[in-house]
Scaffold this motif. Structure first.
Motif, PDB file in Angstrom:
ATOM      1  N   ARG A 192      -9.231   5.585  -5.881  1.00 44.28           N
ATOM      2  CA  ARG A 192      -8.193   6.588  -5.666  1.00 44.28           C
ATOM      3  C   ARG A 192      -6.959   6.251  -6.514  1.00 44.28           C
ATOM      4  NH1 ARG A 192      -5.043   8.311  -1.383  1.00 44.28           N
ATOM      5  NH2 ARG A 192      -5.416   6.537  -0.024  1.00 44.28           N
ATOM      6  N   PHE A 199      -6.093  -6.828  -4.593  1.00 46.56           N
ATOM      7  CA  PHE A 199      -6.155  -6.860  -3.134  1.00 46.56           C
ATOM      8  C   PHE A 199      -6.242  -8.300  -2.625  1.00 46.56           C
ATOM      9  CE2 PHE A 199      -7.729  -2.717  -4.311  1.00 46.56           C
ATOM     10  CZ  PHE A 199      -7.136  -1.876  -3.381  1.00 46.56           C
ATOM     11  N   TYR A 237      -6.814   4.670  -9.246  1.00 53.39           N
ATOM     12  CA  TYR A 237      -7.035   4.902 -10.668  1.00 53.39           C
ATOM     13  C   TYR A 237      -7.258   6.387 -10.965  1.00 53.39           C
ATOM     14  CZ  TYR A 237      -7.478  -0.141 -11.335  1.00 53.39           C
ATOM     15  OH  TYR A 237      -7.244  -1.484 -11.397  1.00 53.39           O
ATOM     16  N   ARG A 242     -21.722 -12.243  -7.324  1.00 56.65           N
ATOM     17  CA  ARG A 242     -22.231 -13.254  -6.388  1.00 56.65           C
ATOM     18  C   ARG A 242     -22.531 -14.581  -7.081  1.00 56.65           C
ATOM     19  NH1 ARG A 242     -28.222 -11.429  -4.457  1.00 56.65           N
ATOM     20  NH2 ARG A 242     -29.387 -12.017  -6.315  1.00 56.65           N
ATOM     21  N   LEU A 280     -12.465  -0.733  -2.221  1.00 57.74           N
ATOM     22  CA  LEU A 280     -12.946  -0.153  -3.478  1.00 57.74           C
ATOM     23  C   LEU A 280     -12.640   1.343  -3.523  1.00 57.74           C
ATOM     24  CD1 LEU A 280     -16.374  -1.903  -4.213  1.00 57.74           C
ATOM     25  CD2 LEU A 280     -14.333  -1.898  -5.643  1.00 57.74           C
ATOM     26  N   LEU A 311      -1.211   4.492  -1.381  1.00 51.76           N
ATOM     27  CA  LEU A 311      -2.512   4.498  -0.715  1.00 51.76           C
ATOM     28  C   LEU A 311      -2.368   4.956   0.723  1.00 51.76           C
ATOM     29  CD1 LEU A 311      -4.096   1.213  -2.113  1.00 51.76           C
ATOM     30  CD2 LEU A 311      -4.789   3.574  -2.585  1.00 51.76           C
ATOM     31  N   GLY A 322      -1.694  -1.271 -11.356  1.00 54.12           N
ATOM     32  CA  GLY A 322      -2.809  -2.179 -11.130  1.00 54.12           C
ATOM     33  C   GLY A 322      -2.613  -2.801  -9.758  1.00 54.12           C
ATOM     34  N   PHE A 323      -3.731  -3.072  -9.065  1.00 54.83           N
ATOM     35  CA  PHE A 323      -3.615  -3.587  -7.698  1.00 54.83           C
ATOM     36  C   PHE A 323      -4.596  -4.738  -7.534  1.00 54.83           C
ATOM     37  CE2 PHE A 323      -1.901  -2.003  -3.514  1.00 54.83           C
ATOM     38  CZ  PHE A 323      -2.312  -3.089  -2.768  1.00 54.83           C
ATOM     39  N   ARG A 325       0.833  -1.214   0.000  1.00 59.18           N
ATOM     40  CA  ARG A 325       0.000   0.000   0.000  1.00 59.18           C
ATOM     41  C   ARG A 325       0.860   1.253   0.000  1.00 59.18           C
ATOM     42  NH1 ARG A 325      -5.100  -1.673   1.376  1.00 59.18           N
ATOM     43  NH2 ARG A 325      -5.808   0.336   2.123  1.00 59.18           N
ATOM     44  N   THR A 349     -12.576  -7.753  -3.923  1.00 55.59           N
ATOM     45  CA  THR A 349     -12.920  -6.337  -4.012  1.00 55.59           C
ATOM     46  C   THR A 349     -13.597  -5.979  -5.331  1.00 55.59           C
ATOM     47  OG1 THR A 349     -10.959  -5.937  -2.670  1.00 55.59           O
ATOM     48  CG2 THR A 349     -12.051  -4.008  -3.535  1.00 55.59           C
ATOM     49  N   LEU A 350     -14.632  -6.719  -5.666  1.00 47.92           N
ATOM     50  CA  LEU A 350     -15.409  -6.385  -6.862  1.00 47.92           C
ATOM     51  C   LEU A 350     -16.613  -5.554  -6.445  1.00 47.92           C
ATOM     52  CD1 LEU A 350     -15.366  -9.927  -8.495  1.00 47.92           C
ATOM     53  CD2 LEU A 350     -13.931  -7.971  -9.100  1.00 47.92           C
ATOM     54  N   MET A 351     -17.155  -4.800  -7.404  1.00 52.90           N
ATOM     55  CA  MET A 351     -18.379  -4.054  -7.123  1.00 52.90           C
ATOM     56  C   MET A 351     -19.547  -5.022  -7.298  1.00 52.90           C
ATOM     57  SD  MET A 351     -17.542  -0.572  -9.242  1.00 52.90           S
ATOM     58  CE  MET A 351     -17.300  -1.450 -10.774  1.00 52.90           C
ATOM     59  N   PRO A 352     -20.284  -5.340  -6.225  1.00 53.19           N
ATOM     60  CA  PRO A 352     -21.334  -6.361  -6.325  1.00 53.19           C
ATOM     61  C   PRO A 352     -22.463  -5.965  -7.269  1.00 53.19           C
ATOM     62  CG  PRO A 352     -21.390  -5.286  -4.179  1.00 53.19           C
ATOM     63  CD  PRO A 352     -20.151  -4.815  -4.859  1.00 53.19           C
ATOM     64  N   ASP A 384      -8.582  -9.473  -0.903  1.00 55.29           N
ATOM     65  CA  ASP A 384      -9.948  -9.908  -1.222  1.00 55.29           C
ATOM     66  C   ASP A 384     -10.241  -9.491  -2.663  1.00 55.29           C
ATOM     67  OD1 ASP A 384     -10.259 -10.442   1.586  1.00 55.29           O
ATOM     68  OD2 ASP A 384     -10.485  -8.275   1.831  1.00 55.29           O
ATOM     69  N   ARG A 394      -9.215  -7.326 -13.955  1.00 50.88           N
ATOM     70  CA  ARG A 394      -9.373  -5.881 -13.809  1.00 50.88           C
ATOM     71  C   ARG A 394      -8.021  -5.194 -13.659  1.00 50.88           C
ATOM     72  NH1 ARG A 394     -12.621  -4.187  -8.687  1.00 50.88           N
ATOM     73  NH2 ARG A 394     -10.800  -5.147  -7.722  1.00 50.88           N
ATOM     74  N   ALA A 395      -7.131  -5.850 -12.907  1.00 52.94           N
ATOM     75  CA  ALA A 395      -5.831  -5.227 -12.649  1.00 52.94           C
ATOM     76  C   ALA A 395      -4.973  -5.158 -13.917  1.00 52.94           C
ATOM     77  CB  ALA A 395      -5.091  -5.987 -11.555  1.00 52.94           C
TER      78      ALA A 395
END
Ligand SMILES: Nc1ncnc2c1ncn2[C@@H]1O[C@H](COP(=O)(O)OP(=O)(O)OP(=O)(O)O)[C@@H](O)[C@H]1O
Ligand SMILES: [Mg+2]
Lengths: 246, 254
Positions: free
Chosen positions: B149, A79, B151, A125, B144, A56, A76-77, A51, A83-86, A81, A139-140
């Motif tokens: 941040r 994580f 990006y 989900r 998230l 961050l 690109g990161f 981080r 960390t997707l947008m549900p 977890d 995504r990364a």
């Protein structure tokens, strides 16, 4: 320390407001295009280090010089977890960096590379844990970042899936030669993937070992059974043990 | 079965009520029977439904207004800790003040009856929306947030792509509560403002009927208002499930 490094940390430490010293002063330079792994016992500050590199959080002392530009094509990161947008489909999740950065990239290609081509329209989900992690990796990498930071991306997966994803990741890296900093608890994974393994001590984390891994690319599954591979793992393991004993 | 059970219970209760009124021969100005109430409704249904429409206009307008202003205020409060600390206590005061006590002032200051009712119903409805939406905005996944941040997302991108969807389930939860509150607010406001005539709402008609000891008619109004509250709740619940069906646990189908 070379000035053309992808990232250079000089005397970087981190103490959280709670008083926890997560990271003792660390000096580290990572050359561009390298695959570097970070191993160390739980709680030693690996995520914190990642981080810090990603900007961050700010270091309590020391400085960090970064060679990449900010935004999706810079970094690109992945994580710990997924960390997707549900609320967004897999395709929308993977396309997020492109939409935010206003850059172009191929969402479908990123999905296909991670074996998710058939799940573009699914919601997170509806995916298994491993598939979510792969979506997170897609995504990364979708914007082809200069620096890819990965925080134990495969920790929650079974060994078989993990080996498969290791091969995929390595193939990807061989094709693009991004700079990768990869955190893992698995010594075998670190040795298999990396050109360099950084070993950290228990909290507060210090660097207690820096092992060059010189196997030829592309590496294949057969490497995991070779004597040289087992020897390299033993060396990293020994350094970890010394760090724990110290 | 799950739907039939409460229905069956209601029918049995109504039958018992009807029977009791007949057996003890209770006069209608003390306690009307369900049949008398139904007859009272049948006689003036056009008139009563016109009243319901007036009440509904105010309720829906107040709810829509509360939804927009509540969500907007919550967003402003979420943008600055200072703003939240300064202003949120006043939202609480708005919530705990019985709106009946504010009504006389609003009636003096505002001449248009519709606007008076709207203001009072809006005041009754807005708090759950502000507090729920604010909670939702603050519960956005910190990883998230970091990703946005990282990006370099603009404030607008973060608000629309991260904060608004994160807050949506909470906002809808608030909206469901506020639907009932908007109706209660409208009814109380009508009773206090004492509207009358053709443009009067169902609550004022209820009050008038009770003054004239037309209890059957008053209870018909009452039943209509209850049913309205229930329908409003079911509609908002359906809206919530529709909007969240793909992703939120509250809208899981199986
Ligand atoms: N935001 C925070 N506030 C306070 N303390 C923190 C915070 N984040 C991490 N820490 C502390 O810093 C230390 C290092 O945490 P970090 O997450 O970097 O460990 P890690 O090496 O990634 O561990 P793991 O392998 O279990 O993921 C831990 O002791 C943790 O409690
Ligand atoms: Mg960690």
């Amino acid at each position: 320390m070379s000035t053309d490094a992808a990232v250079t940390l000089s005397g970087v430490s981190k103490t959280f407001p709670s008083g926890t010293v997560a990271l003792a002063p660390v000096d580290l330079a990572i050359a561009p295009g390298r695959f570097v792994s970070l191993v160390g016992p739980s709680g030693c500050g690996k995520s914190t280090l990642l981080r810090l590199i990603a900007d961050l959080i700010v270091p309590s002392s020391g400085t960090i010089a970064r060679a990449w530009t900010s935004g999706p094509s810079g970094i690109g990161f992945v994580f710990q977890d997924p960390t997707l947008m549900p609320w967004a489909t897999v395709a929308d999740n993977v396309g997020l960096p492109l939409r935010i950065g206003g850059t172009t990239g191929d969402v479908n290609a990123a999905l296909a590379r991670m074996g998710l081509a058939d799940f573009a329209k699914a919601y997170p989900r509806e995916l298994s844990g491993g598939m979510r992690m792969r979506a997170s990796i897609a995504r990364a990498i979708v914007a082809a970042p200069a620096m890819l930071l990965m925080d134990e991306p495969f920790a929650a997966l079974d060994e078989f899936t993990r080996f498969g994803l290791n091969d995929d990741l390595l193939a990807l890296w061989n094709a693009h030669r991004w700079t990768v900093v990869f955190v893992t608890h698995s010594i075998r994974e670190a040795v298999f993937l990396s050109e360099r393994v950084i070993v950290m001590s228990p909290r507060p984390g210090r660097i207690v070992g820096d092992v060059a891994i010189q196997f030829d690319q592309p590496r294949t599954a057969a490497l995991r059974n070779s004597h040289a591979f087992v020897d390299a793992c033993a060396r990293v393991s020994g350094l970890l043990g010394e760090g724990l004993a110290a | 079965m799950k739907r039939l059970l409460p229905l069956a219970f209601g029918l049995i209760a109504l039958a018992a009520w009807e029977a009791a009124i007949r057996i003890y021969q209770v006069p209608e100005y003390i306690m009307p029977s369900p049949r008398a109430i139904a007859q009272a409704f049948g006689k003036d249904s056009g008139d009563l439904l016109a009243g319901l429409l007036v009440t509904l206009e105010v309720t829906v307008a107040a709810l829509v207004l509360a939804a927009f202003t509540g969500a907007g205020l919550a967003f402003l409060l979420s943008q600055s800790k200072l703003a939240e600390q300064t202003l949120f206590p006043y939202a609480i005061i708005l919530q705990v003040t019985p709106i009946v006590t504010i009504a006389p002032f609003i009636i003096i200051w505002v001449s248009n009856v519709f606007v008076v009712l709207l203001i009072l119903a809006w005041m009754a409805a807005i708090f759950p929306i502000i507090s729920n939406t604010l909670l939702g905005l603050k519960s956005a996944d910190p990883n998230l947030r970091d990703l946005f941040r990282l990006y370099g997302a603009s404030r607008w991108q973060t608000a629309t792509r991260l904060l608004a969807p994160s807050a949506l389930p909470y906002f809808l939860g608030g909206l469901r509560i506020s639907g009932g509150l908007a109706l209660i607010g409208t009814v109380v406001a009508e009773m206090v403002a004492g509207t009358s005539g053709a443009r009067s709402g169902l609550a004022s008609r209820l009050l008038e009927a009770s003054y004239r000891l037309e209890l059957a008619r008053a209870m018909a109004c009452f039943a209509l208002l209850s049913a309205t509250g229930l329908v409003l709740y079911l509609l908002l619940d359906a809206l919530s499930n529709r909007l969240l069906q793909h992703w939120h646990e509250s809208a899981r189908t199986e």
